[in-house]
Design a protein around this motif. Structure first.
Motif, mmCIF file in Angstrom:
data_model
loop_
_atom_site.group_PDB
_atom_site.id
_atom_site.type_symbol
_atom_site.label_atom_id
_atom_site.label_comp_id
_atom_site.label_asym_id
_atom_site.label_seq_id
_atom_site.Cartn_x
_atom_site.Cartn_y
_atom_site.Cartn_z
ATOM 1 N N VAL A 1 0.767 -1.108 -0.054
ATOM 2 C CA VAL A 1 0.058 -0.215 -0.133
ATOM 3 C C VAL A 1 0.803 1.189 0.005
ATOM 4 C CG1 VAL A 1 -1.573 1.256 1.338
ATOM 5 C CG2 VAL A 1 -1.711 -1.231 1.043
ATOM 6 N N LEU A 2 1.859 1.372 0.657
ATOM 7 C CA LEU A 2 2.854 2.268 0.842
ATOM 8 C C LEU A 2 4.123 2.058 -0.204
ATOM 9 C CD1 LEU A 2 3.088 2.938 4.559
ATOM 10 C CD2 LEU A 2 1.964 4.221 3.001
ATOM 11 N N PRO A 3 4.861 2.866 -0.652
ATOM 12 C CA PRO A 3 6.031 2.774 -1.467
ATOM 13 C C PRO A 3 6.951 2.088 -0.473
ATOM 14 C CG PRO A 3 5.299 5.020 -1.643
ATOM 15 C CD PRO A 3 4.407 4.480 -0.556
ATOM 16 N N ASP A 4 7.744 1.441 -1.123
ATOM 17 C CA ASP A 4 8.908 0.467 -0.358
ATOM 18 C C ASP A 4 9.605 1.569 0.438
ATOM 19 O OD1 ASP A 4 8.325 -1.896 -1.569
ATOM 20 O OD2 ASP A 4 9.824 -1.531 -3.123
ATOM 21 N N HIS A 5 10.009 1.290 1.485
ATOM 22 C CA HIS A 5 10.789 2.056 2.552
ATOM 23 C C HIS A 5 11.395 1.367 3.444
ATOM 24 C CE1 HIS A 5 6.840 1.555 4.291
ATOM 25 N NE2 HIS A 5 7.501 1.506 5.681
ATOM 26 N N GLU A 6 12.618 1.986 4.087
ATOM 27 C CA GLU A 6 13.412 1.114 4.976
ATOM 28 C C GLU A 6 13.356 2.043 6.470
ATOM 29 O OE1 GLU A 6 17.326 0.444 2.979
ATOM 30 O OE2 GLU A 6 16.600 -0.819 1.978
ATOM 31 N N LEU A 7 13.078 3.217 6.257
ATOM 32 C CA LEU A 7 12.906 4.030 7.383
ATOM 33 C C LEU A 7 11.498 4.426 7.567
ATOM 34 C CD1 LEU A 7 16.206 6.215 6.500
ATOM 35 C CD2 LEU A 7 16.200 4.022 8.067
ATOM 36 N N LEU A 8 11.197 4.599 8.990
ATOM 37 C CA LEU A 8 9.933 5.051 9.366
ATOM 38 C C LEU A 8 9.784 5.741 10.659
ATOM 39 C CD1 LEU A 8 6.727 4.574 9.191
ATOM 40 C CD2 LEU A 8 7.071 2.475 10.585
ATOM 41 N N VAL A 9 9.092 6.621 10.528
ATOM 42 C CA VAL A 9 8.821 7.613 12.027
ATOM 43 C C VAL A 9 7.508 7.357 12.364
ATOM 44 C CG1 VAL A 9 8.792 9.871 12.921
ATOM 45 C CG2 VAL A 9 10.752 9.226 11.328
ATOM 46 N N VAL A 10 7.162 7.184 13.449
ATOM 47 C CA VAL A 10 5.628 7.143 13.937
ATOM 48 C C VAL A 10 5.519 7.840 15.049
ATOM 49 C CG1 VAL A 10 4.111 5.559 15.155
ATOM 50 C CG2 VAL A 10 5.547 4.623 13.461
ATOM 51 N N ASP A 11 4.752 9.033 14.625
ATOM 52 C CA ASP A 11 4.534 10.053 15.615
ATOM 53 C C ASP A 11 3.273 9.829 16.263
ATOM 54 O OD1 ASP A 11 4.248 12.317 17.221
ATOM 55 O OD2 ASP A 11 4.720 13.734 15.647
ATOM 56 N N GLU A 12 2.744 10.305 17.707
ATOM 57 C CA GLU A 12 1.742 9.914 18.166
ATOM 58 C C GLU A 12 1.586 8.511 18.389
ATOM 59 O OE1 GLU A 12 -1.566 13.290 16.757
ATOM 60 O OE2 GLU A 12 -1.156 11.895 15.429
ATOM 61 N N ALA A 13 2.733 7.918 18.770
ATOM 62 C CA ALA A 13 2.942 6.427 18.406
ATOM 63 C C ALA A 13 2.040 6.004 19.572
ATOM 64 C CB ALA A 13 4.356 6.034 18.860
ATOM 65 N N HIS A 14 1.693 6.516 20.782
ATOM 66 C CA HIS A 14 0.837 5.798 21.903
ATOM 67 C C HIS A 14 -0.450 5.385 21.353
ATOM 68 C CE1 HIS A 14 -0.661 10.094 21.473
ATOM 69 N NE2 HIS A 14 -1.680 9.605 21.835
ATOM 70 N N GLU A 15 -0.931 5.815 20.097
ATOM 71 C CA GLU A 15 -2.084 5.437 19.263
ATOM 72 C C GLU A 15 -1.811 4.329 18.378
ATOM 73 O OE1 GLU A 15 -5.191 6.825 19.498
ATOM 74 O OE2 GLU A 15 -5.086 8.794 19.977
ATOM 75 N N LEU A 16 -0.603 3.927 18.214
ATOM 76 C CA LEU A 16 -0.649 3.143 17.184
ATOM 77 C C LEU A 16 -1.123 1.556 17.350
ATOM 78 C CD1 LEU A 16 1.247 2.127 14.529
ATOM 79 C CD2 LEU A 16 3.119 1.393 16.110
ATOM 80 N N VAL A 17 -1.076 1.240 18.630
ATOM 81 C CA VAL A 17 -1.591 -0.373 18.956
ATOM 82 C C VAL A 17 -3.203 -0.293 18.565
ATOM 83 C CG1 VAL A 17 -1.927 -2.063 20.766
ATOM 84 C CG2 VAL A 17 0.020 -1.052 20.448
ATOM 85 N N ASP A 18 -3.868 0.672 19.146
ATOM 86 C CA ASP A 18 -5.497 0.878 18.921
ATOM 87 C C ASP A 18 -5.781 0.997 17.527
ATOM 88 O OD1 ASP A 18 -5.857 0.499 21.652
ATOM 89 O OD2 ASP A 18 -6.087 2.704 21.931
ATOM 90 N N ARG A 19 -4.770 1.606 16.740
ATOM 91 C CA ARG A 19 -5.241 2.079 15.301
ATOM 92 C C ARG A 19 -4.973 0.552 14.585
ATOM 93 N NH1 ARG A 19 -6.142 7.487 14.244
ATOM 94 N NH2 ARG A 19 -6.652 8.447 16.321
ATOM 95 N N VAL A 20 -4.038 -0.002 14.876
ATOM 96 C CA VAL A 20 -3.770 -1.460 14.204
ATOM 97 C C VAL A 20 -4.570 -2.269 14.601
ATOM 98 C CG1 VAL A 20 -2.173 -3.213 13.996
ATOM 99 C CG2 VAL A 20 -1.200 -1.056 13.866
ATOM 100 N N THR A 21 -5.251 -2.236 15.943
ATOM 101 C CA THR A 21 -6.230 -3.360 16.223
ATOM 102 C C THR A 21 -7.461 -3.156 15.561
ATOM 103 O OG1 THR A 21 -5.158 -3.489 18.556
ATOM 104 C CG2 THR A 21 -7.375 -4.073 18.362
ATOM 105 N N GLY A 22 -7.865 -1.636 15.163
ATOM 106 C CA GLY A 22 -8.808 -1.332 14.522
ATOM 107 C C GLY A 22 -8.884 -2.116 13.322
ATOM 108 N N VAL A 23 -7.872 -1.783 12.447
ATOM 109 C CA VAL A 23 -7.829 -2.274 11.028
ATOM 110 C C VAL A 23 -7.876 -3.756 11.027
ATOM 111 C CG1 VAL A 23 -6.240 -2.653 9.168
ATOM 112 C CG2 VAL A 23 -6.490 -0.167 10.307
#
Length: 642
Positions: free
Chosen positions: A204-226
């Motif tokens: 879905v996203l272009p190939d990448h080797e480096l990632l920044v996750v801001d507002e990372a406290h939300e990551l688990v809930d957003r992934v769980t939702g998907v």
């Protein structure tokens, strides 16, 4: 961060408001991307931050670094396909017309030159907007439209017939956005799309080797939702309707019978977690799974006509979702309770005044998914103002899959698997919390009851604190019932205005609150994390009770039980960690600029008396603390009159 990119070591950074998080990660990301010609993906939880990065921070940064870089950096915002207009759907529609409950009219009436309904007028406006917009991005349409209208002019990624087959493929807004992202150095996206990229086999996203996750406290809930699937009368009816004209009557009847049986079963069922699969539910789920698969297999996906192809793609997507969700629910009951990876529950929710029953299935943990599909593929920097829980990164690291243990047994079956290298850094805050803020715990109040509303003593305490503060209060409540009860009581007892979430849009209420220092605003979850009001309009943050998850929350209680079954402390790992993170988010509303002063008042005596109180307080900024109500009211009065 630059060191993390160089070494491949994942980095978790807690950085408070005002530390310049976005610049801190954007500068090394831009330099790295331009120098290596390899993109960096930046994922955020909120649209507001995405727009801030793309419209303000990145353009300014590009100007500032112009003399230091070999060329000007390129950046792009990328969202899911459903956020963009679909030209094929607008011009060709689909064979089956609109789907309930999104529309009550046939497709031709929705797009009629003189629409008779509000929905038709919205769709007509969207059709006209097609000629004016450069992006086709829903967020750029002002004023916006309802979800019902947008559903008539957009498709999901799985419903898309593909650029090669679509007569509008070369003009497709989503493809244009993806093309821009493919040329960008910095790709700004959201956690939901990041999760879809991790969950699905398609890139879905272009190939990448480096990632920044801001507002990372939300990551688990957003992934769980998907990763959560659902079956409802609506979703099953959509699949049923889309398939009806595409297969023979016998197959269609089989699907109709299976849908009717499960719809009746969940309509009569009691809400709550389902630990034991009874014969009726097992039979209904199996019948739906098998019927959806048979109908799906019978649909021809090869027609060249774009309208026919779109209808078939939409039908196959709906049938696949229904059939795969039913199969996943059945499979989830196979292992013993302690070894299950999914939880199933029945929920009743109200949408536009109508109640509906929804059967849901969600993962008990997304740690393994994040580990294998995110951290093993990209060097990742995770940042937020609130990442430490109880003074440690351990809880978040376990939830993300960076560490293993009772809360996250990701490596328990394979102890030889290499550990993921990561480290956590708390860079602190520019605020002097001990001099700028007071943490007041109302230890004299009775513990909160189970009815969800405040006791008379608590309501007296709220009135006294707001009076001392002269308004200027953000009240954060554990439920809308509690917020409304408190607001109604305060309106009768106070001379200053009190607003309550639900009176108007949240954006409008926050604006009114910020513009009038005497106004107080009460509300629930979205206010705990979404309010940024620096200055004199906010000098008191009220928290009615420790925000533990509801004791009947099916997902969190199942996670808690799973941790306990594996030898961990389920309450501390799940419930207390959940509460600590929300408390930190709520307390973070107080100090938004260097000149801010005020009080965070927790009206739950357990914050002073319970064995877990120290753990919760360690998650909060280091405010000066007191349990003396007289002292705190005097402090608020001084702030009011200064």
């Amino acid at each position: 961060m630059a060191r993390a990119f160089d070494t491949g070591e994942h980095l978790a950074v807690q950085a408070g408001t005002g530390t310049g998080k976005s610049l801190a990660y954007l500068v090394p990301a831009v330099v790295r991307a331009v120098e290596t010609e390899r993109p960096v993906v930046v994922s955020t939880a909120t649209i507001a931050l995405q727009r801030q990065l793309v419209d303000r921070d990145l353009p300014r940064l590009a100007d500032s670094l112009a003399d230091e870089l070999p060329r000007r950096p390129r950046f792009a915002l990328l969202k899911g396909r459903g956020n963009y207009l679909c030209l094929n759907k607008i011009h060709n529609g689909s064979e089956h017309g609109s789907d309930p409950p999104e529309a009550d009219l046939p497709q031709e009436e929705l797009f009629d030159p003189v629409p008779a309904t509000a929905l038709g007028r919205e769709v007509q406006r969207l059709t006209a907007w097609t000629s004016d917009t450069e992006s086709g991005d829903r967020d750029e349409l002002v004023p916006g439209v309802t979800d019902r209208a947008w559903a008539q002019v957009s498709v999901s990624a799985r419903e898309c017939i593909g650029m090669a087959r679509c007569p509008y493929g070369t003009d497709c807004f989503a493809e244009r956005a993806r093309e821009r992202a493919g040329r960008a150095d910095i790709i700004v996206t959201n956690h939901a799309l990041l999760a879809i990229d991790a969950v699905s086999d398609a890139a879905v996203l272009p190939d990448h080797e480096l990632l920044v996750v801001d507002e990372a406290h939300e990551l688990v809930d957003r992934v769980t939702g998907v990763a959560t699937g659902e079956l409802s009368a609506t979703s099953m009816a959509v699949a049923q309707r889309r398939a009806a004209r595409l297969v023979d009557a016998e197959l269609s009847d089989q699907l109709d019978t299976a849908v009717a049986a499960l719809t009746a079963l969940i309509g009569d069922g009691a809400p709550g977690r389902i630990d034991v699969l009874d014969d009726d539910l097992a039979t209904a789920l199996a019948a739906l799974r098998d019927a959806a698969r048979r109908v799906r297999s019978a649909i021809d996906l090869s027609p060249s006509d774009p309208k026919a192809a779109a209808a078939r793609a939409e039908a196959v997507t709906a049938l696949s979702d229904v059939g795969e969700t039913a199969a996943r629910m059945l499979d989830s009951f196979g292992p013993p309770i302690a070894d299950r990876t999914d939880v199933v529950w029945l929920e009743r929710e109200t949408i536009r005044g109508a109640e509906r029953a929804v059967l849901r299935v969600a993962p008990l943990t997304v740690a393994g998914l994040l580990r294998s599909r995110l951290f093993e593929r990209s060097t990742t920097v995770l940042t937020s103002a609130t990442l430490t829980v109880g003074g440690s990164f351990d809880a978040m690291a376990g939830a993300w899959g960076l560490t293993s243990g009772p809360e996250n047994p990701a490596d328990s079956d394979n102890p030889k698997k290499p550990q993921i290298r990561w480290r956590g850094i708390d860079v602190g805050s520019p605020f002097n919390h001990a001099k700028s803020g007071i943490l007041y715990v109302a230890a004299h109040l009775p513990p909160p009851g189970r009815d969800g509303t405040g006791s008379p003593e608590q309501l007296d305490e709220i009135a006294g604190l707001i009076t001392a503060a002269g308004g200027r209060t953000l009240g954060l409540f554990s439920s809308m019932r509690a917020a409304r009860t408190a607001a109604e009581t305060m309106r009768e007892r106070l001379d200053t205005p009190v607003l309550c979430q639900g009176d108007d849009s949240t954006t409008t209420l926050v604006k009114r609150f910020a513009e009038d220092p005497e106004t107080s605003l009460f509300g629930t979850l979205s206010l705990w994390q979404g309010v940024d009001v620096p200055g004199p309009s906010l000098s008191l943050v009220l928290i009615d009770r420790i925000p533990f998850p509801r004791p009947d929350d099916p997902l969190l209680t199942a996670r808690q039980r799973r941790v306990a079954a594996r030898g961990g402390n389920g309450f501390m790992a799940v419930a207390a960690s959940h509460a600590a993170l929300l408390l930190a988010q709520g307390a973070g509303r107080l100090l938004r600029s260097a000149d801010d002063r005020g009080v965070v008042a927790v009206l739950d005596s357990r914050m002073a008396t319970a064995r877990y109180a120290g753990y919760l307080r360690a998650s909060l900024p280091p405010f000066w603390s007191t349990t003396d109500p007289v002292q705190v009211r005097q402090a608020l009065q001084r702030l009011h009159t200064r």
